[in-house]
Design a protein around this motif. Structure first.
Motif, PDB file in Angstrom:
ATOM      1  N   GLY A 219       0.815  -1.214   0.000  1.00 23.19           N
ATOM      2  CA  GLY A 219       0.000   0.000   0.000  1.00 23.19           C
ATOM      3  C   GLY A 219       0.843   1.256   0.000  1.00 23.19           C
ATOM      4  N   LEU A 220       1.943   1.246   0.765  1.00 24.10           N
ATOM      5  CA  LEU A 220       2.845   2.402   0.791  1.00 24.10           C
ATOM      6  C   LEU A 220       3.454   2.649  -0.581  1.00 24.10           C
ATOM      7  CD1 LEU A 220       4.271   4.544   2.522  1.00 24.10           C
ATOM      8  CD2 LEU A 220       6.055   2.859   2.982  1.00 24.10           C
ATOM      9  N   LEU A 221       3.833   1.567  -1.281  1.00 27.44           N
ATOM     10  CA  LEU A 221       4.427   1.703  -2.610  1.00 27.44           C
ATOM     11  C   LEU A 221       3.407   2.124  -3.667  1.00 27.44           C
ATOM     12  CD1 LEU A 221       6.790  -1.418  -2.642  1.00 27.44           C
ATOM     13  CD2 LEU A 221       7.422   0.994  -2.347  1.00 27.44           C
ATOM     14  N   LEU A 222       2.139   1.972  -3.359  1.00 28.83           N
ATOM     15  CA  LEU A 222       1.093   2.443  -4.272  1.00 28.83           C
ATOM     16  C   LEU A 222       0.659   3.873  -3.936  1.00 28.83           C
ATOM     17  CD1 LEU A 222      -1.189  -0.737  -4.421  1.00 28.83           C
ATOM     18  CD2 LEU A 222       0.213   0.161  -6.290  1.00 28.83           C
ATOM     19  N   LEU A 260      -3.137   5.185  -7.495  1.00 29.86           N
ATOM     20  CA  LEU A 260      -4.182   5.434  -6.500  1.00 29.86           C
ATOM     21  C   LEU A 260      -5.348   4.465  -6.660  1.00 29.86           C
ATOM     22  CD1 LEU A 260      -4.372   9.320  -6.112  1.00 29.86           C
ATOM     23  CD2 LEU A 260      -3.118   7.641  -4.757  1.00 29.86           C
ATOM     24  N   VAL A 261      -5.717   4.177  -7.895  1.00 27.76           N
ATOM     25  CA  VAL A 261      -6.783   3.191  -8.122  1.00 27.76           C
ATOM     26  C   VAL A 261      -6.361   1.826  -7.573  1.00 27.76           C
ATOM     27  CG1 VAL A 261      -8.029   1.890  -9.891  1.00 27.76           C
ATOM     28  CG2 VAL A 261      -7.809   4.369 -10.105  1.00 27.76           C
ATOM     29  N   GLY A 262      -5.114   1.446  -7.827  1.00 28.94           N
ATOM     30  CA  GLY A 262      -4.606   0.193  -7.286  1.00 28.94           C
ATOM     31  C   GLY A 262      -4.650   0.184  -5.768  1.00 28.94           C
ATOM     32  N   TYR A 263      -4.309   1.334  -5.162  1.00 31.09           N
ATOM     33  CA  TYR A 263      -4.350   1.401  -3.703  1.00 31.09           C
ATOM     34  C   TYR A 263      -5.783   1.267  -3.181  1.00 31.09           C
ATOM     35  CZ  TYR A 263      -4.233   2.887   1.068  1.00 31.09           C
ATOM     36  OH  TYR A 263      -4.407   2.913   2.433  1.00 31.09           O
ATOM     37  N   VAL A 264      -6.721   1.962  -3.817  1.00 32.42           N
ATOM     38  CA  VAL A 264      -8.116   1.905  -3.376  1.00 32.42           C
ATOM     39  C   VAL A 264      -8.637   0.469  -3.406  1.00 32.42           C
ATOM     40  CG1 VAL A 264     -10.475   2.569  -3.991  1.00 32.42           C
ATOM     41  CG2 VAL A 264      -8.670   4.288  -3.977  1.00 32.42           C
ATOM     42  N   LEU A 265      -8.359  -0.257  -4.481  1.00 30.36           N
ATOM     43  CA  LEU A 265      -8.808  -1.647  -4.586  1.00 30.36           C
ATOM     44  C   LEU A 265      -8.195  -2.498  -3.481  1.00 30.36           C
ATOM     45  CD1 LEU A 265      -8.630  -2.127  -8.475  1.00 30.36           C
ATOM     46  CD2 LEU A 265     -10.662  -1.723  -7.061  1.00 30.36           C
ATOM     47  N   ARG A 266      -6.920  -2.269  -3.203  1.00 26.90           N
ATOM     48  CA  ARG A 266      -6.246  -3.036  -2.147  1.00 26.90           C
ATOM     49  C   ARG A 266      -6.797  -2.649  -0.774  1.00 26.90           C
ATOM     50  NH1 ARG A 266      -1.728  -5.884  -0.914  1.00 26.90           N
ATOM     51  NH2 ARG A 266      -0.736  -5.445   1.088  1.00 26.90           N
ATOM     52  N   ARG A 269     -10.044  -4.149   0.185  1.00 24.41           N
ATOM     53  CA  ARG A 269      -9.914  -5.572   0.541  1.00 24.41           C
ATOM     54  C   ARG A 269      -9.321  -5.748   1.935  1.00 24.41           C
ATOM     55  NH1 ARG A 269      -5.722  -9.042  -0.338  1.00 24.41           N
ATOM     56  NH2 ARG A 269      -4.680  -7.546  -1.711  1.00 24.41           N
ATOM     57  N   LEU A 270      -8.364  -4.884   2.307  1.00 21.68           N
ATOM     58  CA  LEU A 270      -7.682  -5.033   3.597  1.00 21.68           C
ATOM     59  C   LEU A 270      -8.446  -4.406   4.747  1.00 21.68           C
ATOM     60  CD1 LEU A 270      -3.935  -4.404   2.680  1.00 21.68           C
ATOM     61  CD2 LEU A 270      -5.105  -6.584   3.000  1.00 21.68           C
ATOM     62  N   GLY A 271      -9.261  -3.386   4.463  1.00 20.76           N
ATOM     63  CA  GLY A 271     -10.002  -2.716   5.527  1.00 20.76           C
ATOM     64  C   GLY A 271      -9.094  -1.966   6.472  1.00 20.76           C
ATOM     65  N   ALA A 272      -9.228  -2.246   7.772  1.00 25.40           N
ATOM     66  CA  ALA A 272      -8.454  -1.515   8.780  1.00 25.40           C
ATOM     67  C   ALA A 272      -6.970  -1.825   8.721  1.00 25.40           C
ATOM     68  CB  ALA A 272      -8.995  -1.837  10.177  1.00 25.40           C
ATOM     69  N   ASP A 273      -6.562  -2.891   8.049  1.00 25.85           N
ATOM     70  CA  ASP A 273      -5.142  -3.230   7.937  1.00 25.85           C
ATOM     71  C   ASP A 273      -4.425  -2.453   6.844  1.00 25.85           C
ATOM     72  OD1 ASP A 273      -5.298  -5.105   9.984  1.00 25.85           O
ATOM     73  OD2 ASP A 273      -5.935  -6.695   8.618  1.00 25.85           O
ATOM     74  N   ALA A 274      -5.161  -1.667   6.062  1.00 27.04           N
ATOM     75  CA  ALA A 274      -4.558  -0.867   4.998  1.00 27.04           C
ATOM     76  C   ALA A 274      -3.765   0.291   5.590  1.00 27.04           C
ATOM     77  CB  ALA A 274      -5.631  -0.338   4.056  1.00 27.04           C
ATOM     78  N   LEU A 275      -2.878   0.851   4.799  1.00 25.07           N
ATOM     79  CA  LEU A 275      -2.054   1.972   5.252  1.00 25.07           C
ATOM     80  C   LEU A 275      -2.923   3.123   5.726  1.00 25.07           C
ATOM     81  CD1 LEU A 275       0.982   2.833   5.388  1.00 25.07           C
ATOM     82  CD2 LEU A 275       0.603   3.965   3.195  1.00 25.07           C
ATOM     83  N   LEU A 276      -3.900   3.525   4.918  1.00 20.50           N
ATOM     84  CA  LEU A 276      -4.939   4.472   5.311  1.00 20.50           C
ATOM     85  C   LEU A 276      -6.284   3.795   5.070  1.00 20.50           C
ATOM     86  CD1 LEU A 276      -3.953   8.027   3.964  1.00 20.50           C
ATOM     87  CD2 LEU A 276      -3.837   7.187   6.304  1.00 20.50           C
ATOM     88  N   ASP A 277      -7.091   3.741   6.096  1.00 27.00           N
ATOM     89  CA  ASP A 277      -8.374   3.054   5.988  1.00 27.00           C
ATOM     90  C   ASP A 277      -9.378   3.947   5.267  1.00 27.00           C
ATOM     91  OD1 ASP A 277     -10.575   1.496   6.226  1.00 27.00           O
ATOM     92  OD2 ASP A 277     -10.667   1.509   8.417  1.00 27.00           O
ATOM     93  N   ILE A 278      -9.554   3.722   3.959  1.00 27.12           N
ATOM     94  CA  ILE A 278     -10.449   4.579   3.182  1.00 27.12           C
ATOM     95  C   ILE A 278     -11.916   4.279   3.460  1.00 27.12           C
ATOM     96  CG2 ILE A 278      -8.756   4.897   1.347  1.00 27.12           C
ATOM     97  CD1 ILE A 278     -10.350   2.881  -0.308  1.00 27.12           C
ATOM     98  N   ARG A 279     -12.189   3.246   4.268  1.00 23.78           N
ATOM     99  CA  ARG A 279     -13.572   3.013   4.665  1.00 23.78           C
ATOM    100  C   ARG A 279     -14.116   4.148   5.531  1.00 23.78           C
ATOM    101  NH1 ARG A 279     -13.658  -2.537   7.639  1.00 23.78           N
ATOM    102  NH2 ARG A 279     -12.127  -1.324   8.827  1.00 23.78           N
TER     103      ARG A 279
END
Length: 496
Positions: A219-222, A260-266, A269-279
């Motif tokens: 996520g950081l690399l995206l 950014l689109v790649g990050y949003v899709l990831r 899927r990850l939810g709270a485990d993502a780098l920034l929780d876009i939920r």
């Protein structure tokens, strides 16, 4: 209290008055943050002089600012993870230390290339501090008296436009450009001492079970390169003959959007485990606040570019003279803080934001009619009103983004807010520069040049006008069912 004792985190008082411990924590963070704010606003009037003193082109010198902004934006998404690993106190001191080292390296730079490289070090420290400052204060406030808390924590933002350009103009007039960076040193040193003394030690304990959050490296690399690529594309807009279609602009913008689109899709899927929780965008308050911070960044940073240029290019003012004429904006923002904070706590963010943006729009419209002989006194009076509106708007919309959030959600919300402001500011600057260049192309007289500035100011007014209807999505009166509905996730029933 002994040196080894742990200070409890401060909380906001139930009565609506801010707890003294929270005031002390906020003051400690403000001292360090002033170094970052002053550095940014001082540089706004220093680029032209730096080009001359470093014997290089303005296009090359502009990278002194661009490299800093790219590092700033690329760092912000990872601050929440870094806080979970190091704790807020350790991370703040580390960010402040990195900014201090970057400032000293910049002052020792031997050419423009080394200066640009050292500005990246500054940007990493500054990006860490600007996200973490909001996170630590909002976590300590625990959802209480958000308006009053925001009126305190936005002190650096209000003081920067008042003092920064004046200091920059004076330093360049009286001394060497290196003093621009040495000026940061006292704030960093005093801020570090206060942080070590006053911030609660919330880091991992020796021998305690490991609760370290995993870094979402993919996520950081995206996300970070995606944001940096978009900002880079926007900064190249003014020098691209093809506008948005030019390869220097289109390629980084498309690459950034793809990342950014790649990050949003990831992240979905990850939810709270993502780098920034876009939920978090499911909270209407967070989504509306982020959009408004984006537009306010465009209006604020765009005008910070246009106004000094107008006075220098059309009216023949020096850098210091232009900086002095900008003081009313900062004074208005500073004076509006306390009233806006109290009104937000009493009436909610929605009415405060609507009134603030309407006032800001009304005070921006007169600049659309600016000429080469418009009274400076009249313009300064309008700038004061505009500063009142912008100051109140920032308190309302940034505070609203934290309404109804859990403590663990605040770091991600702070990162989203700061990134939105950074990207919005870069977009505003890029768009207004292009409009100004095209509107003033071929202008041979001050009157013709002033007309080009007038057209650019109309676009700045449009950014502000677009924000007014979005304000209706912000939370209503505190404690009301309307606010509960506004701050609750869309798919969950509101709780009263």
């Amino acid at each position: 209290m002994g040196a080894g004792a742990t200070k409890p985190p401060p909380v906001a008082a139930e009565s609506g008055r801010i707890d003294p411990a929270l005031r002390r924590l906020t003051f400690t963070l403000i001292i360090g943050a002033l170094a970052v704010i002053f550095d940014t606003t001082i540089m706004s009037v220093a680029i032209n002089s730096l080009a001359g003193q470093l014997h290089t082109s303005l296009a090359t010198t502009q990278w002194v600012t661009t490299a800093y902004l790219l590092a700033l934006a690329a760092t912000m998404p990872a601050v929440g993870w870094a806080q979970s690993v190091l704790g807020g106190k350790r991370l703040w001191i580390a960010g402040l230390g990195m900014f201090l080292v970057g400032s000293l390296l910049c002052a020792a730079a031997w050419n423009v290339q080394s200066l640009i490289a050292f500005r990246v070090v500054q940007g990493i420290g500054g990006g860490t501090m600007m996200v973490l400052m909001f996170t630590l204060v909002m976590q300590a406030a625990e959802g209480r008296s958000i308006g009053r808390v925001m009126s305190l924590i936005t002190v650096p933002t209000a003081l920067g436009p008042i003092i920064g350009p004046v200091i920059g103009g004076a330093l360049l007039h009286l001394g060497d450009w290196r003093w621009i960076f040495l000026f940061n040193v006292p704030f960093c040193v005093v801020g570090g001492y206060l942080a070590r003394r006053d911030l609660p030690d919330d880091g991992p304990r020796p021998g305690a079970p490991a609760t370290r959050a995993r870094l979402d490296a993919v996520g950081l690399l995206l996300l970070s390169p995606g944001i940096a690529a978009i900002l880079y594309g926007l900064t190249q807009l003014s020098g691209s003959e093809g506008g948005l279609a030019g390869p220097r602009v289109a390629l980084p913008l498309l690459a950034g959007l793809a990342l950014l689109v790649g990050y949003v899709l990831r992240a979905l899927r990850l939810g709270a485990d993502a780098l920034l929780d876009i939920r978090l965008f499911r909270h209407r308050a967070v989504a509306a606040s982020s959009a408004l911070v984006f537009l306010t960044g465009a209006a604020l940073y765009g005008s910070m570019l246009l106004l000094p240029l107008y006075w220098q290019q059309v009216r023949g003012e020096s850098a210091l003279g232009a900086a002095l004429l900008l003081i009313p904006t900062g004074v208005g923002a500073l004076l509006s803080r306390a009233l806006a904070g109290r009104c937000m706590d009493r009436f909610g963010a929605r009415p405060v934001a609507v009134a603030a943006f309407v006032l800001t729009f009304a005070a921006t419209v007169p600049f659309g009619f600016v000429t080469a002989s418009t009274s400076n006194t009249a313009l300064m009076a309008v700038l004061f009103v505009r500063g009142v509106g912008l100051g109140a708007a920032m308190i309302a919309i940034m505070g609203a983004g934290f309404v109804g959030l859990e403590r663990e959600e605040i770091p991600a919300a702070a990162g989203i807010s700061r990134v939105a402001q950074q990207v919005g500011g870069s977009m505003g600057v890029a768009v207004l520069v292009v409009i100004l260049q095209r509107a003033s192309a071929g202008a041979r007289t001050p009157a013709a040049l002033a007309a080009g500035f007038g057209e650019a100011f109309w676009w700045s007014a449009a950014f502000t006008a677009a924000a007014v209807p979005l304000c209706l999505l912000l939370p209503g009166r505190p404690g009301s069912s309307a606010q509960a509905e506004d701050s609750a996730p869309a798919e969950q029933p509101s709780e009263v």
